[in-house]
Design a protein around this motif. Sequence first.
Motif: not given
Length: 73
Positions: A1-23
């Motif tokens: 599981m990953r956590k992304w804290g509150a805030g803003e940032w630029p993002y570029t995917t390194a490859g094909l990326e799948f994300c499932q949001i849990l909360s």
Amino acid sequence: MRKWGAGEWPYTTAGLEFCQILSGYGSFVPEGGEPILPNSGDAILFYPRTAGRWIVVETLKGLSLTLPNASYL
């Protein structure tokens, strides 16, 4: 599981990326595109080299899988 804290940032995917949001709550604004507003249970598929900006209001928790050599799409 990953956590992304509150805030803003630029993002570029390194490859094909799948994300499932849990909360949590936030948005991803792709360069030149419309904002994506994921909710709990949503899945997002990013193509390789997708660039944009994450804006996280409430810590996002989710599952993430990146396939770095998936340039065939």
